[in-house]
Design a protein around this motif. Structure first.
Motif, PDB file in Angstrom:
ATOM      1  N   VAL A 209       0.777  -1.220   0.111  1.00  0.00           N
ATOM      2  CA  VAL A 209       0.137  -0.084   0.170  1.00  0.00           C
ATOM      3  C   VAL A 209       0.598   1.158   0.129  1.00  0.00           C
ATOM      4  O   VAL A 209       2.009   1.262   0.820  1.00  0.00           O
ATOM      5  N   VAL A 210       0.508   2.219  -0.918  1.00  0.00           N
ATOM      6  CA  VAL A 210       1.372   3.277  -1.211  1.00  0.00           C
ATOM      7  C   VAL A 210       1.055   4.379   0.026  1.00  0.00           C
ATOM      8  O   VAL A 210       0.000   4.806   0.438  1.00  0.00           O
ATOM      9  N   HIS A 211       2.327   4.849   0.846  1.00  0.00           N
ATOM     10  CA  HIS A 211       2.212   5.839   1.971  1.00  0.00           C
ATOM     11  C   HIS A 211       3.032   6.961   1.268  1.00  0.00           C
ATOM     12  O   HIS A 211       3.955   6.822   0.617  1.00  0.00           O
ATOM     13  N   ASP A 212       2.278   8.073   1.221  1.00  0.00           N
ATOM     14  CA  ASP A 212       2.521   9.208   0.789  1.00  0.00           C
ATOM     15  C   ASP A 212       3.624  10.105   1.578  1.00  0.00           C
ATOM     16  O   ASP A 212       3.424  10.393   2.560  1.00  0.00           O
ATOM     17  N   ASP A 213       4.739  10.165   1.110  1.00  0.00           N
ATOM     18  CA  ASP A 213       6.106  10.440   1.832  1.00  0.00           C
ATOM     19  C   ASP A 213       5.735  12.252   2.335  1.00  0.00           C
ATOM     20  O   ASP A 213       6.118  12.700   3.418  1.00  0.00           O
ATOM     21  N   GLU A 214       5.033  12.864   1.405  1.00  0.00           N
ATOM     22  CA  GLU A 214       5.053  14.421   1.768  1.00  0.00           C
ATOM     23  C   GLU A 214       3.820  14.327   2.619  1.00  0.00           C
ATOM     24  O   GLU A 214       3.987  15.397   3.573  1.00  0.00           O
ATOM     25  N   HIS A 215       2.774  13.974   2.278  1.00  0.00           N
ATOM     26  CA  HIS A 215       1.466  14.024   2.941  1.00  0.00           C
ATOM     27  C   HIS A 215       1.186  13.250   4.304  1.00  0.00           C
ATOM     28  O   HIS A 215       0.577  13.496   4.870  1.00  0.00           O
ATOM     29  N   GLY A 216       1.967  12.083   4.305  1.00  0.00           N
ATOM     30  CA  GLY A 216       1.983  11.368   5.359  1.00  0.00           C
ATOM     31  C   GLY A 216       0.801  10.316   5.211  1.00  0.00           C
ATOM     32  O   GLY A 216       0.409   9.927   3.850  1.00  0.00           O
ATOM     33  N   GLU A 217       0.148   9.785   6.110  1.00  0.00           N
ATOM     34  CA  GLU A 217      -0.853   8.768   6.037  1.00  0.00           C
ATOM     35  C   GLU A 217      -2.098   9.383   5.507  1.00  0.00           C
ATOM     36  O   GLU A 217      -2.901  10.072   6.299  1.00  0.00           O
ATOM     37  N   THR A 218      -2.499   9.501   4.236  1.00  0.00           N
ATOM     38  CA  THR A 218      -3.770   9.928   3.668  1.00  0.00           C
ATOM     39  C   THR A 218      -4.863   9.169   4.029  1.00  0.00           C
ATOM     40  O   THR A 218      -4.595   8.280   4.572  1.00  0.00           O
ATOM     41  N   GLU A 219      -6.215   9.789   3.732  1.00  0.00           N
ATOM     42  CA  GLU A 219      -7.388   9.097   3.972  1.00  0.00           C
ATOM     43  C   GLU A 219      -7.421   7.910   3.147  1.00  0.00           C
ATOM     44  O   GLU A 219      -7.888   6.973   3.441  1.00  0.00           O
ATOM     45  N   ALA A 220      -6.814   7.905   1.854  1.00  0.00           N
ATOM     46  CA  ALA A 220      -6.772   6.658   1.029  1.00  0.00           C
ATOM     47  C   ALA A 220      -6.202   5.659   1.567  1.00  0.00           C
ATOM     48  O   ALA A 220      -6.504   4.411   1.698  1.00  0.00           O
ATOM     49  N   GLN A 221      -4.881   5.830   2.065  1.00  0.00           N
ATOM     50  CA  GLN A 221      -3.946   4.929   2.512  1.00  0.00           C
ATOM     51  C   GLN A 221      -4.791   4.147   3.662  1.00  0.00           C
ATOM     52  O   GLN A 221      -4.825   2.870   3.987  1.00  0.00           O
ATOM     53  N   GLN A 222      -5.353   5.084   4.589  1.00  0.00           N
ATOM     54  CA  GLN A 222      -6.105   4.453   5.825  1.00  0.00           C
ATOM     55  C   GLN A 222      -7.170   3.498   5.406  1.00  0.00           C
ATOM     56  O   GLN A 222      -7.430   2.370   5.915  1.00  0.00           O
ATOM     57  N   ALA A 223      -7.795   4.243   4.336  1.00  0.00           N
ATOM     58  CA  ALA A 223      -9.105   3.180   3.867  1.00  0.00           C
ATOM     59  C   ALA A 223      -8.696   1.872   3.310  1.00  0.00           C
ATOM     60  O   ALA A 223      -9.282   0.980   3.493  1.00  0.00           O
ATOM     61  N   PHE A 224      -7.394   1.722   2.452  1.00  0.00           N
ATOM     62  CA  PHE A 224      -6.974   0.619   1.925  1.00  0.00           C
ATOM     63  C   PHE A 224      -6.701  -0.366   3.151  1.00  0.00           C
ATOM     64  O   PHE A 224      -6.850  -1.490   3.128  1.00  0.00           O
ATOM     65  N   GLU A 225      -5.615   0.209   4.145  1.00  0.00           N
ATOM     66  CA  GLU A 225      -5.418  -0.648   5.123  1.00  0.00           C
ATOM     67  C   GLU A 225      -6.217  -1.309   6.020  1.00  0.00           C
ATOM     68  O   GLU A 225      -6.414  -2.493   6.506  1.00  0.00           O
ATOM     69  N   SER A 226      -7.495  -0.315   6.344  1.00  0.00           N
ATOM     70  CA  SER A 226      -8.544  -0.911   7.083  1.00  0.00           C
ATOM     71  C   SER A 226      -9.449  -2.125   6.163  1.00  0.00           C
ATOM     72  O   SER A 226      -9.850  -2.945   6.811  1.00  0.00           O
ATOM     73  N   TRP A 227      -9.454  -1.752   4.831  1.00  0.00           N
ATOM     74  CA  TRP A 227     -10.174  -2.712   3.957  1.00  0.00           C
ATOM     75  C   TRP A 227      -9.273  -4.207   4.117  1.00  0.00           C
ATOM     76  O   TRP A 227     -10.139  -5.181   4.165  1.00  0.00           O
ATOM     77  N   PHE A 228      -8.113  -3.967   3.797  1.00  0.00           N
ATOM     78  CA  PHE A 228      -7.253  -5.442   3.942  1.00  0.00           C
ATOM     79  C   PHE A 228      -7.478  -6.155   5.366  1.00  0.00           C
ATOM     80  O   PHE A 228      -7.492  -7.372   5.657  1.00  0.00           O
ATOM     81  N   ALA A 229      -7.212  -5.043   6.286  1.00  0.00           N
ATOM     82  CA  ALA A 229      -7.330  -5.701   7.918  1.00  0.00           C
ATOM     83  C   ALA A 229      -8.534  -6.288   8.188  1.00  0.00           C
ATOM     84  O   ALA A 229      -8.545  -7.443   9.008  1.00  0.00           O
ATOM     85  N   GLU A 230      -9.680  -5.581   7.653  1.00  0.00           N
ATOM     86  CA  GLU A 230     -10.948  -6.214   7.952  1.00  0.00           C
ATOM     87  C   GLU A 230     -11.030  -7.779   7.370  1.00  0.00           C
ATOM     88  O   GLU A 230     -12.154  -8.358   8.030  1.00  0.00           O
ATOM     89  N   ARG A 231     -10.256  -8.248   6.389  1.00  0.00           N
ATOM     90  CA  ARG A 231     -10.295  -9.306   5.914  1.00  0.00           C
ATOM     91  C   ARG A 231      -8.979 -10.131   6.388  1.00  0.00           C
ATOM     92  O   ARG A 231      -8.559 -11.198   5.498  1.00  0.00           O
ATOM     93  N   ASN A 232      -8.227  -9.696   7.371  1.00  0.00           N
ATOM     94  CA  ASN A 232      -6.964 -10.226   7.601  1.00  0.00           C
ATOM     95  C   ASN A 232      -6.009 -10.522   6.612  1.00  0.00           C
ATOM     96  O   ASN A 232      -5.366 -11.616   6.577  1.00  0.00           O
ATOM     97  N   ILE A 233      -6.087  -9.651   5.775  1.00  0.00           N
ATOM     98  CA  ILE A 233      -5.218  -9.719   4.646  1.00  0.00           C
ATOM     99  C   ILE A 233      -3.772  -8.758   5.111  1.00  0.00           C
ATOM    100  O   ILE A 233      -3.822  -7.354   5.303  1.00  0.00           O
ATOM    101  N   PRO A 234      -2.329  -9.149   5.226  1.00  0.00           N
ATOM    102  CA  PRO A 234      -1.535  -8.329   5.602  1.00  0.00           C
ATOM    103  C   PRO A 234      -1.057  -7.464   4.526  1.00  0.00           C
ATOM    104  O   PRO A 234      -1.163  -7.568   3.262  1.00  0.00           O
ATOM    105  N   THR A 235      -0.451  -6.202   4.670  1.00  0.00           N
ATOM    106  CA  THR A 235       0.044  -5.098   3.967  1.00  0.00           C
ATOM    107  C   THR A 235       1.425  -4.528   4.317  1.00  0.00           C
ATOM    108  O   THR A 235       1.789  -4.783   5.638  1.00  0.00           O
TER     109      THR A 235
END
Length: 302
Positions: A209-235
């Protein structure tokens, strides 16, 4: 396009790169479940696009590279599907290495034009390869998502725009051309850019999952990591550099997205249909759909 990423063990050492392991956040009772209206797709809704790109490569010298008929036919295939679905499409030409290429831009009617959710992938291959995982897989996932938007008659809060970039393999030419031609006001209207590169790699154990080095953890990154975590998929977290999202990051536009890792056949003739795992490709598409539905429904005021 080769992403700058690290993988565990010997692959990371061979590539000489580093990657930060991101602990998979546990799903909590307070985490919101996907909205009931968020669709999912089957292999039968995604893989036909990859088979079409394979046929295009087969009849055009085995590749879909910039400046070739294979790339032109790839753009025509995607554009035709979007036109039939009701998108407003346009070809945006650019020139590289003496050849004209096109970016394909598709807008879904509606949504706030001052808050654009832009989703894209590069559509070209290298001349040595049909490029079915790199990056037919990302292109197919974005196309299948766009077609779900149309099928669902989605009425988003944000304006939805989709893009397929040309001449990315030679050095992010298409995406850089698009970003470079945007006015300052147009850049500010893009809330976030989502990028997908190699979405169907075989033997995938984690999504990068792409982490935006300039903007930090964006809402999109959080949303992707949450989606995968809810399905027990590592990132894993990866930096912005190395794929199409780099052009947007360089322009100060927040970015996220993901990849499933470097294929064994990257930039080789064996990057054909057999180099894509259908289950992985389908999971990637569902992840994109789930996050796009979430981000489309609300506007984070800046």
């Amino acid at each position: 396009m080769t992403l700058r990423r690290s993988l565990p063990g010997l692959v990371a050492g061979a590539l000489g790169i580093s990657l930060t392991l991101s602990a998979v956040p546990a799903a909590t009772a307070s985490a919101k479940a996907q909205a009931p209206t968020t669709p999912t797709v089957s292999e039968q809704q995604v893989m036909p696009h990859l088979r079409a790109l394979q046929r295009i490569a087969d009849r055009n010298g085995g590749n879909r590279a910039h400046g070739t008929q294979g790339y032109a036919d790839s753009v025509a295939y995607v554009k035709s599907a979007l036109d039939r679905a009701g998108f407003r499409t346009k070809l945006v030409p650019f020139t590289y290495n003496g050849a004209t290429g096109n970016n394909l831009i598709a807008d879904w009617p509606g949504g706030d034009p001052d808050h654009v959710l832009l989703t894209g992938a590069h559509l070209d291959s290298v001349k040595e390869s049909p490029g079915i995982n790199d990056n037919g897989s990302g292109s197919a996932a974005v196309l299948a998502t766009a077609l779900q938007v149309a099928k669902s008659r989605l009425t988003p809060e944000r304006h939805l725009r989709f893009a397929w970039w040309g001449a990315e393999e030679p050095g992010l030419i298409g995406s850089a051309d698009y970003v470079g031609k945007l006015s300052g006001a147009e850049r500010r209207r893009i809330d976030v850019y989502l990028n997908f590169d190699q979405a169907g790699s075989k033997n995938t154990q984690q999504w990068l999952v792409v982490h935006d080095d300039e903007h930090g953890e964006t809402e999109a990154q959080q949303a992707f990591e949450s989606w995968f975590a809810e399905r027990n998929i590592p990132t894993f977290d990866i930096g912005v550099g190395g794929s199409d999202h780099e052009s947007f990051g360089n322009a100060g536009i927040p970015s996220s997205g993901f990849s499933t890792g470097i294929s064994d056949c990257i930039h080789e003739a064996c990057d054909n249909l057999a180099n894509v795992e259908p289950k992985t490709e389908t999971t990637s598409t569902d992840a994109l759909i789930g996050v796009l539905w979430k981000l489309a429904a609300t506007i984070a005021r800046r």
